[in-house]
Design an enzyme around this catalytic site. Structure first.
Site, PDB file in Angstrom:
ATOM      1  CE1 TYR A   1      53.817  28.830  49.941  1.00 57.97           C
ATOM      2  CE2 TYR A   1      51.842  27.948  50.982  1.00 57.97           C
ATOM      3  CZ  TYR A   1      52.639  29.029  50.629  1.00 57.97           C
ATOM      4  OH  TYR A   1      52.251  30.293  50.973  1.00 57.97           O
TER       5      TYR A   1
ATOM      6  CD  GLU B   1      58.153  29.727  50.755  1.00 58.21           C
ATOM      7  OE1 GLU B   1      59.038  29.290  51.497  1.00 58.21           O
ATOM      8  OE2 GLU B   1      57.313  30.571  51.121  1.00 58.21           O
TER       9      GLU B   1
ATOM     10  CG  ASP C   1      56.930  46.621  31.509  1.00 59.39           C
ATOM     11  OD1 ASP C   1      56.370  45.628  31.022  1.00 59.39           O
ATOM     12  OD2 ASP C   1      56.497  47.211  32.532  1.00 59.39           O
TER      13      ASP C   1
ATOM     14  CB  THR D   1      51.623  40.896  31.962  1.00 57.57           C
ATOM     15  OG1 THR D   1      51.379  41.342  30.623  1.00 57.57           O
ATOM     16  CG2 THR D   1      51.740  42.099  32.880  1.00 57.57           C
TER      17      THR D   1
ATOM     18  CE  LYS E   1      48.852  44.039  30.956  1.00 55.77           C
ATOM     19  NZ  LYS E   1      49.667  45.221  31.348  1.00 55.77           N
TER      20      LYS E   1
ATOM     21  NE  ARG F   1      44.675  39.525  35.851  1.00 52.27           N
ATOM     22  CZ  ARG F   1      44.280  40.281  34.828  1.00 52.27           C
ATOM     23  NH1 ARG F   1      43.430  39.809  33.942  1.00 52.27           N
ATOM     24  NH2 ARG F   1      44.734  41.494  34.685  1.00 52.27           N
TER      25      ARG F   1
END
Ligand SMILES: *Cc1c(COP(=O)(O)O)cnc(C)c1O
Length: 421
Positions: free
Chosen positions: A58, A60, A204, A230, A233, A239
């Site tokens: 973790y 954060e 984008d 992203t 692609k 991903r």
């Protein structure tokens, strides 16, 4: 054939059902010709980085400012990913934590808008993305969304319409980019419009990030206030998503991603992104990006010669949108038949489509994945011929013809091993 046999060994023992399905998926990705323009093959290195113990941590917060201890290895991993993104895309600031493209875009709204504010993006039927304000998306429900489109005669964005609309509607955010745009995006022209109306311009580049990284599409960095992408692609990473921006927006973007929208970042993905960004900065990747475009143009030329009606008449990038109306086969029927023939693509609306989105007139295809396998223009011409035969077979429901194509496809894919498999 799997990238990490020891891991498959454990998986086969614990959950043979899932192991079998993963192996079947690997076979599918190996044997079929993958023409979905948003898909790709990541390298073995990216796969390895993404399937590691980083998953167990973790983190954060951001490097040097975490809410949990034990970040001795995570901080340098995220710092590397950030530094590589900044260098590759020539931006002041990068946030590599968005879980994917849609959450990245949502963070942009959170950073700059209040519910009910006016935003403007390309309509979904014209090639825009759901998250640019389409009605079924949260971005179309929580904001007052205005859509621009393309010219009917040219299939291209009508910048005069964008300017007129923007002057009338005064959007807070102006989106450019999309999921089914076969032509170069004029970031400079969008920036002029945004400036004129006082909007924040968001580029984008989810589909074309790899083309931009490799110099095969103009960069947005000098023009856009915010760049969203992203990573999976054309960029060929795991991903994930990234937000990049000018220095003045860095604080707003970081705060919006965490704590605004997300909790802990997916560190295994961050590592995979760092590896992909390193790969994307090589000369080999520049060649790859240009080869994607060369292949798309070879495929478009072949399809045009066979009487296919391409939206905008062709392509400048990795993507081709075909209106099948003159072939008398709806997009979904064609896509399903072509899948049987080993040619995987997706049905898609075309601009001004008289048919419904779940059964539209077109198909969308692209060359990022086949180019990753090292295929070139000669293979694109062959694929064009198969697509043509497949569409004919779809019309006549000739399953034997589809089977025959699938056999020929397997012969070709056997000669072009895919990265990472
Ligand atoms: C793919 C895509 C997205 C969304 O990405 P996900 O990772 O699927 O959430 C956003 N914008 C554009 C333009 C895209 O093509």
């Amino acid at each position: 054939m799997c990238y990490n046999p020891s891991m498959h060994k454990a998986l086969t023992e614990v959950d043979p059902e899932i192991a079998r399905l993963i192996e079947a998926e690997e076979k599918r990705q190996r044997e079929k010709i993958r023409l979905i323009p948003s898909e790709n093959y990541t390298s073995a290195a990216v796969l390895e980085a993404s399937g590691t113990v980083l998953q167990n941590k973790y983190s954060e917060g951001y490097p040097g400012k975490r809410y949990y201890e034990g970040q001795q290895n995570i901080d340098p991993i995220e710092a590397l990913a950030i530094a590589r993104a900044k260098a590759l895309f020539a931006v002041d600031h990068a946030n590599v934590q968005p879980y994917s493209g849609s959450p990245a875009n949502l963070a942009v709204y959170l950073a700059f808008c209040q519910p009910g504010d006016t935003i403007m993006g390309m309509g979904l039927p014209a090639g825009g993305h759901l998250t640019h304000g389409w009605s079924v998306s949260i971005t179309g429900k929580y904001f007052r969304s205005v859509a621009y489109g393309v010219r009917k005669e040219t299939g291209r964005v009508d910048l005069d319409e964008v300017r007129e609309l923007a002057k009338k509607e005064k959007p807070k955010l102006l989106w450019c980019g999309g999921t089914a745009i076969p032509r170069t995006i004029d970031f400079a022209a969008f920036a002029d419009i945004a400036k004129e109306v006082g909007a924040i311009l968001v580029a984008d580049i989810a589909h074309i990030a790899g083309l931009i990284a490799g110099g095969a599409h103009p960069s947005a960095s000098a023009h856009a206030d915010i760049i969203s992408t992203t990573t999976h692609k054309t960029l060929r990473g795991p991903r994930g998503g990234m937000l990049m921006c000018k220095g003045q927006h860095a604080g707003a973007i970081d705060k919006a991603v965490f704590p605004g929208l997300q909790g802990g970042p997916h560190n295994q993905t961050t590592a995979g992104i760092a590896v992909a960004l390193k790969e994307a900065s090589t000369d080999a990747f520049k060649k790859y990006a240009h080869a994607i475009v060369e292949n798309a143009q070879a495929l478009a030329t072949e399809l045009s010669a066979r009487g296919y009606d391409l939206v905008s008449g062709g392509t400048d990038n990795h993507l081709i949108l075909v209106d099948l109306t003159n072939k008398e086969v709806p997009g979904k029927k064609a896509a399903q038949a072509l899948d049987k023939a080993g040619l995987v693509l997706n049905y898609n609306s075309v601009p001004f489509d008289p048919r419904k989105p779940f059964d539209p007139s077109g198909i969308r295809l692209g060359t990022p994945a086949v180019t990753s396998r090292g295929m070139g223009p000669a293979e694109m011409r062959q694929i064009g011929a198969w697509l043509d035969r497949g569409v004919q077979a779809a019309r006549t429901a000739d399953d034997a013809a589809l089977e025959k194509i699938a056999g020929e496809v397997r012969e070709l894919t056997g000669r072009f091993p895919a990265p990472g498999l």
